[in-house]
Design an enzyme around this catalytic site. Structure first.
Site, PDB file in Angstrom:
ATOM      1  CB  THR A   1      -0.944  -0.019   1.230  1.00 37.36           C
ATOM      2  OG1 THR A   1      -1.771  -1.176   1.107  1.00 37.36           O
ATOM      3  CG2 THR A   1      -1.812   1.208   1.304  1.00 37.36           C
TER       4      THR A   1
ATOM      5  CB  SER B   1       2.647  -8.187   1.152  1.00 38.24           C
ATOM      6  OG  SER B   1       1.504  -8.048   1.946  1.00 38.24           O
TER       7      SER B   1
ATOM      8  CG  ASP C   1      -2.699  -7.617   3.019  1.00 36.40           C
ATOM      9  OD1 ASP C   1      -3.034  -6.756   3.847  1.00 36.40           O
ATOM     10  OD2 ASP C   1      -3.272  -7.748   1.914  1.00 36.40           O
TER      11      ASP C   1
END
Ligand code: ASP
Length: 341
Positions: free
Chosen positions: A11, A52, A86
């Site tokens: 992100t 990820s 993540d």
């Protein structure tokens, strides 16, 4: 002395595309420029540019290997890895397993995209660079740092899908905080464990993770073994208990030469052979290894790394045991609560 920022996507590097989905697009130089990190001693390198959730065990191992190479470079004092949140805990833990704690290694990321008006990535990256330059930080092991708090990679779990600090749940306490541009070390980990280093080409291990829910049978465990799992992690109930048929299936797996580690599905606390009638005591008798203080995903990384480093499944279990006796980083709050009850 140089600090290296190694980017992987996530992100912190993501922006909205035409179809309104978020995708990692910013190159390494943009990630650093967005944060206004302009110091001449900061070197930038791109490892990959993906979410990820799309990473694999061989990529995680290659990232850990690149971090190790950078740590061994003369003149490098710290490494910052920008990464999707993540699966950051899995990458950071795998990197920590092979880390010698002579160079600071700090993973960071963001919960809000690079084009969000309140993007948190830039401040997180600046804090991570500050941590990586701090001489005390190397000895803390690999860190995960966001929102001013830095956690041990061996303890942190993403426990909220959107919170700006998703790591501090389940009683996890930061090892250090960044406040007003200062790094304050609050807690020190146990002595450095012996690093477990794996060649990336051996990292593609099939370790399946099975989570129990009330009333399930052992068919998922049997399917994992039939599907070729080399080892299994079972997230069992409470202290590490399972329904009778799951316990039977775990016994069959162990008898077939597939090591099984049992952790609690609670997310924190021990797994132990206390209950009978299919419970943890029967799981232990069936040959399962009870792992305390591990989430399922962290236990899976440990087993995969042990299988990659060892020459047989039984020596892999010996390696896993060396990490059991060394608590990740002391007792967590929830373990203390349990022992006191
Ligand atoms: N939500 C994720 C992040 O925080 C996406 C990813 O893991 O790449 O970066």
């Amino acid at each position: 002395m140089a600090t290296v920022v190694l980017t992987t996507g996530g992100t912190i590097a993501s922006r909205r595309r035409g179809d309104a989905t978020l995708v990692a697009v910013d190159a390494a130089a943009e990630v650093v420029a967005n944060a206004g990190v302009v110091e001449p001693d900061v070197r930038v390198e791109e490892f990959c540019r993906i979410g990820s959730y799309a990473l694999t065990l061989p990529l995680l191992a290659a990232l850990a290997e690149r971090v190790r190479q950078l740590c061994a470079e003369p003149g490098v004092e710290g490494i910052v890895v920008t990464h999707g949140t993540d699966t950051m805990e899995e990458s950071a833990y795998l990197t920590d397993l092979g880390h010698t704690r002579r160079t600071a290694v700090v993973f960071t990321g963001a919960q809000l995209s690079a084009d969000h008006p309140r993007a948190d990535g830039p401040a997180n990256l600046r804090d991570a660079v500050l941590l990586a330059k701090n001489p005390e930080v190397a000895r803390l092991g690999v860190l995960i740092a966001m929102a001013g708090r830095a956690y041990a990679a061996a303890e942190a779990t993403k426990a909220h899908s959107t919170a700006l600090d998703p790591w501090g749940a389940a009683g996890t306490m930061p090892l250090a905080v960044v406040s007003e541009g200062r790094v304050i070390v609050a807690r020190r980990p146990d002595p450095t464990p012996v690093p477990i280093v794996i060649p990336p080409e051996r990292a593609a291990r099939r370790v399946d993770l099975v989570k129990l829910a009330v009333g399930v049978d052992g068919e998922l465990v049997r399917a994992a073994v039939a599907g070729g799992a080399e080892a299994l992690v079972v997230e069992a109930f409470g202290l590490g208990n399972a329904p009778r048929d799951v316990t039977a299936a775990i016994g069959e797996a162990v008898a077939a030469g597939v090591p099984v580690a049992v952790v609690t599905r609670c997310g924190a606390g021990p797994a132990a052979g206390v209950y009978g009638d299919g419970g943890g005591a029967d799981l232990e008798r069936a040959g399962a290894l009870m792992l305390s203080g591990f989430t399922g995903q962290r236990a899976r990384i440990l087993l995969a790394v042990a299988l990659a480093a060892a020459d047989s499944r039984s020596t892999a279990l010996e390696l896993v045991r060396t990490r059991m006796s060394l608590r990740p980083h002391g007792r967590t709050g929830s373990e203390v609560d349990h022992e006191e009850n």
